[in-house]
Design an enzyme around this catalytic site. Structure first.
Site, PDB file in Angstrom:
ATOM      1  N   CYS A 145      -8.021 -28.206  -4.955  1.00  0.00           N
ATOM      2  CA  CYS A 145      -7.117 -29.341  -4.761  1.00  0.00           C
ATOM      3  C   CYS A 145      -5.805 -29.155  -5.504  1.00  0.00           C
ATOM      4  O   CYS A 145      -4.883 -29.971  -5.377  1.00  0.00           O
ATOM      5  CB  CYS A 145      -7.786 -30.632  -5.219  1.00  0.00           C
ATOM      6  SG  CYS A 145      -8.031 -30.765  -7.006  1.00  0.00           S
ATOM      7  N   CYS A 155     -10.134 -15.256 -16.507  1.00  0.00           N
ATOM      8  CA  CYS A 155      -9.874 -16.083 -17.684  1.00  0.00           C
ATOM      9  C   CYS A 155     -10.375 -17.503 -17.458  1.00  0.00           C
ATOM     10  O   CYS A 155     -10.847 -17.866 -16.383  1.00  0.00           O
ATOM     11  CB  CYS A 155      -8.382 -16.082 -18.003  1.00  0.00           C
ATOM     12  SG  CYS A 155      -7.377 -16.927 -16.761  1.00  0.00           S
ATOM     13  N   CYS A 179       0.821  -1.218   0.000  1.00  0.00           N
ATOM     14  CA  CYS A 179       0.000   0.000   0.000  1.00  0.00           C
ATOM     15  C   CYS A 179       0.853   1.265   0.000  1.00  0.00           C
ATOM     16  O   CYS A 179       0.324   2.374  -0.140  1.00  0.00           O
ATOM     17  CB  CYS A 179      -0.951  -0.001   1.191  1.00  0.00           C
ATOM     18  SG  CYS A 179      -0.127   0.027   2.802  1.00  0.00           S
ATOM     19  N   CYS A 212      -8.813 -26.261 -18.234  1.00  0.00           N
ATOM     20  CA  CYS A 212      -9.520 -25.278 -19.061  1.00  0.00           C
ATOM     21  C   CYS A 212     -10.998 -25.324 -18.713  1.00  0.00           C
ATOM     22  O   CYS A 212     -11.614 -26.396 -18.722  1.00  0.00           O
ATOM     23  CB  CYS A 212      -9.313 -25.590 -20.544  1.00  0.00           C
ATOM     24  SG  CYS A 212     -10.378 -24.610 -21.647  1.00  0.00           S
ATOM     25  N   CYS A 229     -10.914 -33.991  -7.869  1.00  0.00           N
ATOM     26  CA  CYS A 229     -11.550 -34.076  -6.550  1.00  0.00           C
ATOM     27  C   CYS A 229     -13.072 -34.043  -6.611  1.00  0.00           C
ATOM     28  O   CYS A 229     -13.741 -34.152  -5.584  1.00  0.00           O
ATOM     29  CB  CYS A 229     -11.055 -32.957  -5.637  1.00  0.00           C
ATOM     30  SG  CYS A 229     -11.617 -31.307  -6.119  1.00  0.00           S
ATOM     31  N   CYS A 252     -24.141 -32.086   8.832  1.00  0.00           N
ATOM     32  CA  CYS A 252     -22.808 -32.159   9.429  1.00  0.00           C
ATOM     33  C   CYS A 252     -21.729 -31.916   8.375  1.00  0.00           C
ATOM     34  O   CYS A 252     -21.099 -30.856   8.358  1.00  0.00           O
ATOM     35  CB  CYS A 252     -22.616 -33.518  10.082  1.00  0.00           C
ATOM     36  SG  CYS A 252     -21.001 -33.726  10.881  1.00  0.00           S
ATOM     37  N   CYS A 279      -8.312 -25.488  -9.267  1.00  0.00           N
ATOM     38  CA  CYS A 279      -9.222 -25.993  -8.236  1.00  0.00           C
ATOM     39  C   CYS A 279      -8.572 -25.894  -6.863  1.00  0.00           C
ATOM     40  O   CYS A 279      -7.352 -25.758  -6.738  1.00  0.00           O
ATOM     41  CB  CYS A 279      -9.587 -27.442  -8.558  1.00  0.00           C
ATOM     42  SG  CYS A 279     -10.710 -28.199  -7.349  1.00  0.00           S
ATOM     43  N   CYS A 289     -21.281 -45.675   6.336  1.00  0.00           N
ATOM     44  CA  CYS A 289     -20.436 -46.654   5.666  1.00  0.00           C
ATOM     45  C   CYS A 289     -19.307 -45.921   4.965  1.00  0.00           C
ATOM     46  O   CYS A 289     -19.546 -45.089   4.080  1.00  0.00           O
ATOM     47  CB  CYS A 289     -21.252 -47.462   4.662  1.00  0.00           C
ATOM     48  SG  CYS A 289     -20.255 -48.654   3.722  1.00  0.00           S
TER      49      CYS A 289
END
Length: 445
Positions: A380, A373, A198, A385, A363, A286, A378, A318
């Site tokens: 991850c 752009c 700054c 693209c 992911c 949750c 991501c 599970c």
């Protein structure tokens, strides 16, 4: 850190907050006495000597607080220079807000039950009295803090002051606080440093550096940098170009709000768990993130081989199917009967197509292009693209799609000091339901 000066009438209270309270017995819970709380936040441009002995203009702030009993006798006063180490802009409204918070904390520490707090800042009064609805999130957060503190009183009311003379004493205290800070800087006790982002000269105790490097930036700039990165799902690092040093959460806690601090904790945990080891609790209310290693300790072999318990909601699920526990049914049978949730998947596909969302193939998170752009990164770390989904390698595209669309190059500006009177809330209720299912659906995979 800022130094504050407090005085309680009679000399019975000279301790900082949290170490006791006033010895006054006139404020018992049965006493209907109403105390008057005055506060003032001042911002001033002060001329001081900066680096290389050059005269510079430095913005300084100070707050004053005074509390009177029903007989108009002063029982408490405080003056405090304000460094705004939380990284806020040093606007009049934000400093007035800090002054109000300090005033309410002082009244709570004195164990006052019934108060009227007087504002001379029109916008602040409109917000705290409920006449204006806040639109900016920072004002919403501020009002939540004020309302939380007001719960400590059996009665609290906001009042607007029209004349400066009614707030003269706290105005004087705030001015003395600024003068104290200025003398401290001039005497060399408060050395200045220039922020390369700054380009402002600020006190050296308002700077932070990343772990493992010597780059230093002011709280305000690092705060903006960290918040933007967190909102984009990226763990923030040193703002210096090319530096990959990590910012420690202990340092960031000094200027981040509790909301962003918690968000950073979650990002740190997500970063520490490999993508293939991430497991989310399948219960929609949750959705806690866990690792496979953590779940090994939460195995319930009595119920079934793949049964695990979420350590937060304690729901049984599970770990193989990533769904709530299927009682008396093997995983193969469950998958045969429930190949996919057709209705849920159909709604999701329609919503994704309508909004032109893309799914990360690594992911499985959904990604939406808001501006910029078509080169997407991501959370991850996978780069691709946005148009065709082709992977980016070595910072280069592997496809021939166009790099950007001018319609997506958007400059979003906002006046942080503007007074917003209304909240806009225009949305599709069906979309809200589907959006809730989106995150839960993809966390299963």
């Amino acid at each position: 850190m800022s130094e504050d000066h407090r005085r309680v009438a009679g000399g019975n209270f000279s301790r900082p907050y949290g170490e006791g309270s006033s010895s006054s017995s006139s404020n018992s819970k049965d006493n209907p006495e109403v105390f008057k709380v005055y506060f003032k936040g001042l911002v001033s441009d002060e001329r001081v000597k900066g680096p290389n002995s050059l005269n510079i203009t430095m913005k300084m702030a100070g707050i004053g607080v005074a509390i009177f009993n029903s007989k108009d006798d002063i029982i408490f006063e405080m003056k405090k220079p304000l460094d705004l180490i939380k990284g806020d802009r040093m606007s009049t409204q934000s400093v007035e807000g800090h002054a109000l918070i300090e005033a309410l904390k002082a009244a709570i520490d004195l164990e006052l039950n019934r108060i009227v707090f007087y504002c001379d800042h029109h916008s602040l009064y409109q917000y705290v009295s409920g006449r204006w609805r806040p639109k900016q999130q920072k004002i919403v957060n501020f009002l939540e803090q004020v309302n939380f503190l007001r719960k400590s009183f059996t009665y609290s009311e906001a009042a607007l002051i029209a004349a400066r003379k009614d707030v003269k004493i706290v105005f004087k205290l705030a001015r003395e606080a600024i003068n104290f800070h200025r003398r401290k800087v001039v005497s060399g006790q408060g050395k200045l440093e220039n922020c390369v982002i700054c380009l402002e000269d600020k006190s050296i105790d308002q700077f932070v550096s990343a772990e493992g490097c010597t780059h230093r930036f002011c709280y305000s700039c690092v705060k903006q940098h960290v918040e933007v990165k967190l909102l984009n799902g990226v763990l923030p690092k040193c703002p210096h170009e090319g530096c990959g040093s990590e910012l420690r959460i202990e340092s960031c806690e000094k200027f981040l709000t509790p909301k962003f601090t918690e968000m950073m904790r979650r990002r740190l945990k997500e970063e520490s768990i490999p993508v293939t080891d991430k497991v989310y609790c399948p219960y929609p209310k949750c959705s806690t993130l866990m690792s496979k290693a953590e779940l090994e300790r939460l195995r319930i072999s009595v119920i079934g081989f793949g049964a695990r318990t979420c350590y937060k909601c304690h729901g049984i699920f599970c770990v193989k199917c990533r769904v709530p526990w299927h009682e008396n049914m093997k995983c193969a049978e469950y998958k045969r009967r429930n190949p996919t949730s057709i209705v849920e998947e159909s709604k999701l596909k329609n919503l994704a197509a309508r909004n032109e969302w893309r799914q990360c193939i690594k992911c499985k998170h959904m990604i939406e292009l808001v501006a910029g752009c078509y080169h997407m990164t991501c959370r991850c770390g996978y780069e691709f693209c946005y148009t065709c989904g082709a992977e980016w390698k070595n910072k280069k595209a592997t496809c021939n799609c166009i790099y950007w669309n001018e319609e997506n190059i958007i400059d979003i500006g906002e006046d942080e000091d503007a007074d917003d009177f209304e909240d806009e809330d225009v949305h599709d209720d069906d979309d809200d339901v589907v959006r809730e299912a989106v995150a839960h659906f993809f966390r299963r995979w």
